[in-house]
Each structure stands twice: as C-alpha cells, then as structure tokens.
Write an enzyme that holds these catalytic residues in place. Sequence first.
Site, PDB file in Angstrom:
ATOM      1  N   GLU A  56      35.584 -26.476  -2.659  1.00  0.00           N
ATOM      2  CA  GLU A  56      34.723 -26.501  -1.389  1.00  0.00           C
ATOM      3  C   GLU A  56      35.185 -27.830  -0.812  1.00  0.00           C
ATOM      4  O   GLU A  56      34.404 -27.992  -0.161  1.00  0.00           O
ATOM      5  CB  GLU A  56      33.520 -27.353  -2.026  1.00  0.00           C
ATOM      6  CG  GLU A  56      33.112 -25.591  -2.839  1.00  0.00           C
ATOM      7  CD  GLU A  56      31.611 -26.231  -3.699  1.00  0.00           C
ATOM      8  OE1 GLU A  56      31.631 -25.004  -3.958  1.00  0.00           O
ATOM      9  OE2 GLU A  56      31.620 -27.175  -4.366  1.00  0.00           O
TER      10      GLU A  56
HETATM   11  C1  TNX Z   1      30.151 -25.569  -7.315  1.00  0.00           C
HETATM   12  S1  TNX Z   1      32.436 -25.904  -9.220  1.00  0.00           S
HETATM   13  C2  TNX Z   1      31.081 -26.507  -7.502  1.00  0.00           C
HETATM   14  C3  TNX Z   1      30.103 -28.303  -7.731  1.00  0.00           C
HETATM   15  C4  TNX Z   1      28.746 -27.669  -7.766  1.00  0.00           C
HETATM   16  C5  TNX Z   1      28.606 -26.194  -8.294  1.00  0.00           C
HETATM   17  C6  TNX Z   1      27.140 -25.953  -9.334  1.00  0.00           C
HETATM   18  C7  TNX Z   1      33.319 -26.512  -8.676  1.00  0.00           C
HETATM   19  C8  TNX Z   1      34.495 -27.146  -8.556  1.00  0.00           C
HETATM   20  N1  TNX Z   1      32.586 -27.446  -7.642  1.00  0.00           N
HETATM   21  O1  TNX Z   1      30.613 -28.877  -6.708  1.00  0.00           O
HETATM   22  O2  TNX Z   1      28.009 -28.720  -8.679  1.00  0.00           O
HETATM   23  O3  TNX Z   1      29.480 -25.603  -7.642  1.00  0.00           O
HETATM   24  O4  TNX Z   1      27.135 -24.854  -9.945  1.00  0.00           O
END
Ligand code: TNX
Length: 570
Positions: A363
């Site tokens: 992300e």
């Molecule tokens: C996605 S899974 C994210 C996290 C959040 C999560 C909540 C991932 C690698 N990144 O930053 O906490 O979703 O479900």
Amino acid sequence: MSSLPISSPTPEPSAAADPVALPAHQPEAADLAARTAGDDLLAPAVRLDDVVPAPERVEADPTASFVLTADTTIRVTADPGARAVADHLAELLRPATGFLLPVADDTRTDGPTGTLTLTLAATPASPAPATERPTTDLGAQGYRLDVTAAAVRLVADTPTGLFYGVQTIRQLLPAAVESPTPVTTRWALPGGTILDRPRFPYRGAMLDVARHFFTVEDVLRVIDHLARYKLNHLHLHLTDDQGWRIAVDSWPKLATVGGASEVGGGPGGRYTKADYRRIVSHAAARHVTVVPEIDLPGHTNAALVAYPQLAPDKLAPPPYTGTEVGFSYVDPADEQTYDFIADVLGEVAALTPGPWLHIGGDEAFKVKGAVYTDFVERAQRIVADTGKAVVGWHQLAPAAHLDGRVLQWWGTDADDPTTADAVRRGARLILSPGNHAYLDMKYAQDTPIGHDWAGLIDVRRAYDWDPGTHIADVPSTAVLGVEAPLWTESVTSLTDIEFMLFPRLPAIAELGWSPRATHDWDGFRERLAGHGPRWSTAGITFHRSPEIPWPATPTVPRQNRAPRNDTESH
Ligand code: TNX
C-alpha cells in the site's frame, strides 16, 4: 497415507530399578473438596484421532490407554534441547494434575513405573555417539508417539519434533489438563501410535502491534497459543502510521516519539531491546521464530513524526490515530532514507536470531512504478547485507529477484500473474489470502470488531482452501507455508486478540501442518469442538461459532475454572 515405518524404533521397557522415583506430591485437601468427580463422567473421552492439526498417520489401539498418576516420571535423552522440552512438558502437566512429575536425563527409555519418555533419535547425519540412538524418517519437525498401558514413548530427530509431540500429548489428555489448579480426574491418554510431521515448513501468525500496542505479556501469551497448534513463526508488524514499536539506538526518537500514539489516540507504547529479546527467547523456547516487520516505504507516518528529514517535504506530519492507509512514505530520492533503513534493519537483524527480515512494501500508493521497484531492490539488498533473507508483502513481486526472497501473498483473487511470475523468477510464497486467512475479518455481519473488506470469515471459510493449489500457476513446491495475520485497528485488548484468533487460528494451523489427505470439514469441526472446553478451562476467550458443534455441558468442575470463561466478550 505414508510409508513411514510403524514398527517401534524405541527399545522395549527395561526392568532396571528406577533411580529417580520421588515421593509423589499429594494435592491439598482443600483442592480435593472443591472437586466433583461425577462431572468427569460427562467428559467425552479423547480419541487418538482428535488431535488438531490432524497428524499424518494415526493408528489407534482402543484396547490400551496410559494413565498418568502421582508416580509417573518423565525420562529424556541427555541433551539440553530435549531436556528443555521435557521440562516444558512437566510444567504443562503439573498445575492441573498436581503431580510432581520428576524429569530425569536418562538414555534408558523406561523405568519400572509408568513413564513418559522423550527420546532424541539420531539424525542420519549426526556423528558417532548417536549410533546408540534409534533413527527415524521424521525430519526436522516430525515425531512418533506410542501410547501403551505401560508407557508413553515420544521419539523425534530434533528437540522441535519432541516439542510438537508434547503438544499432541497435551491434547490427548482430558480437557481438565488446561486447569491452572489441581483437578481430580482419570488422566488417561488413548492408546496407539501417531506418526506426524508437517506439510509446510512455515506456519505462522502475525500480530499488528502498531495500530494498537500490546504488552510483552500479551505477546508471550499469543506465542503460547501458536505453540499449542504447532505454528512456528510469529510475524510482528512493528511499525506503521500509527506507531513505531521497537527501540532503535541510532534513531532513538523512532520509538520514543513515533511510539507515543495509536489508533484512537491512546498512549501507544514501544518495546525496549530487552523487551524484544524477552519475546524472542520466549518464542525460541516454544520453537517459534520471530519475524520482525519494518514496513517500508509506506505505512511510515510515525517515523516521519519522529524524523521529518525522512519525509518527502521534510515537514513533520501530525501523529496519526485514524485507520486510513497509503498516504505516508519515506523519501525514496534522499540518501538519508537508505542510511535510516540500513541502521534500522541492522539493529533489528542483530536482535533477531531467526533468518527473516520483513520489509512490508504494501500500500505504498504514492511511490509508483520504477521509483517503487528501485526502492524495493535497494531495501532488499540492505536486508541481504544484514545476513537475513527478505520477506515482503506480495506488492514486492515486480522487483528483481534476490536469493531466498519470500513474498507474503494477501490477495483475494488467486489469479495473480505478477506473483506467479515472481515465483518463476525464484520467489517462494507465504500464503495469507485475505478472504480466508485474515483474522481481522469479522466472523459474521454482527461481529462487533473487525473488518469486512475481504468478506466474512467464519471457521469453514478459514479452513476450506488448499495452500498447495491456491494460486494459479504456482506449484505447491514454491509454497513455504501459511500465515494468519491479525491487524489491530479495532482490536484493543488481549481478550479481543483471543476472540479473533479462536477458533480460526487452529483452522489455519491445520492447513499448514496436516497432509491434504486428512482435509475434511466434517471431521475438523467435530475435532475442533472438543477444544472449546480446553480454551474455557485455560481462560481463553473464543468465538462460539455456530458452525462448530461445541459440547453443551462443562467438562470440568466449575470451581476449578479459570476466572475468564468462553462467553463472547462482545
Ligand atoms: C491491509 S494486508 C493492510 C493493512 C491493514 C489491513 C486491514 C496489508 C499488507 N495491508 O495495512 O491493516 O488491510 O485488514
């Protein structure tokens, strides 16, 4: 199912005098008065094939059972690692049984009275003295357990294998074994033989200590939960926008300033290096490897609060206490950023005995294309310079391969050509599919905490997928294992953690451990049901999933229950 030898690799019981017989510890009269022996009649007998995760091979002998008594002793091969496992077994069994269970280093496997013997077998590669020991084909994590009326004999090539055998022994005893105070019952183990070893080498869970901070004690208890189900990795998500949780001497404000916040505006917290070492050593004693994650280049607001020079605009943002993602990043165009990464990863690597360093990579919405892959490739090389192998979320896939690189796949669409291509270039995968393995997803629409972006995940959904075939065009040989992540935006206490872990964690554990041939939802839900009373007795909070036929009656006397019970806390 397997071609493992079923003939006993252990010598027959010797008739030699028992040099370790000690006076048996008698439970206090007050404890005895609190017991209702009749309640035990309600307890269903544990069967040899009730174990979770399901063993590779089980041959029950319904005519035999071993009964643990005040005279039972534990014998173990004279080896420090094996001895530690034997001591651990004694510590697990003493509170509920009230028995002394003396442990003796003794290469002879049996005494005249009932014994639990833990034998470290010779590995084919081990040197001379080991020729006195039996050999097995059980590998680095497998074990063989024989239960007869005379003895319980556990054999493994490694202390780790013995440790897993001990977890199985624990599950074969009545649920009352989880009681923190003495209980009178018939401490019987069902007779027969189990041959067991894991399908995948990596079986893990992740705890996000960044969104909400959890104390060292909380983390130690989570490690204990992993160990029960033969999980062997704890991934700690140590840094995120809302908090930086690990002390770094060369950049001290990361923890002191960056650690002083969390989701919702609470005080946050941080682990000192001594705290982290405590976590690592508690984990090691349970054959669990800690995988630390420093999330880069995104999810870094807390670091930028502490050190604005890492920010692209060189301005300190305010501490972040919300739950959005993808807005923060360290400046990929500034050399200081790479000094920071080398310093941080160097210190974390030095604290971490395990082989892995996780660099996140998810992300980072504002670091795109070649800037992102160049950044990741540099960060991967920095990890390699510390001597560790790099793990990252599967967003790392487009970056160049580096020896030993592991991607943690958290997608929901198993048709993922970018990840499949990274696998063709040499990457291995840890599977954490969001729609099956994410422990922060709600069980049902009305679950009071958790997310639902990847769907609702009750036990069947957590259980019904196959890590070996899940991702299109990825062979099972590229799958290192499975991991169940718990993100903690809405998880604020140990009770919340347990509520989200149980009963889904054992489902993921079974996918990681058990041969596919044992996979069977109907059988699993029956086996899992018997664990409810264990959790209740141990004071573990769990979700009473309507998918599981939990036993209706308590199986241990109420007076002996731990303070917490299994009613949902939400
Ligand atoms: C996605 S899974 C994210 C996290 C959040 C999560 C909540 C991932 C690698 N990144 O930053 O906490 O979703 O479900």
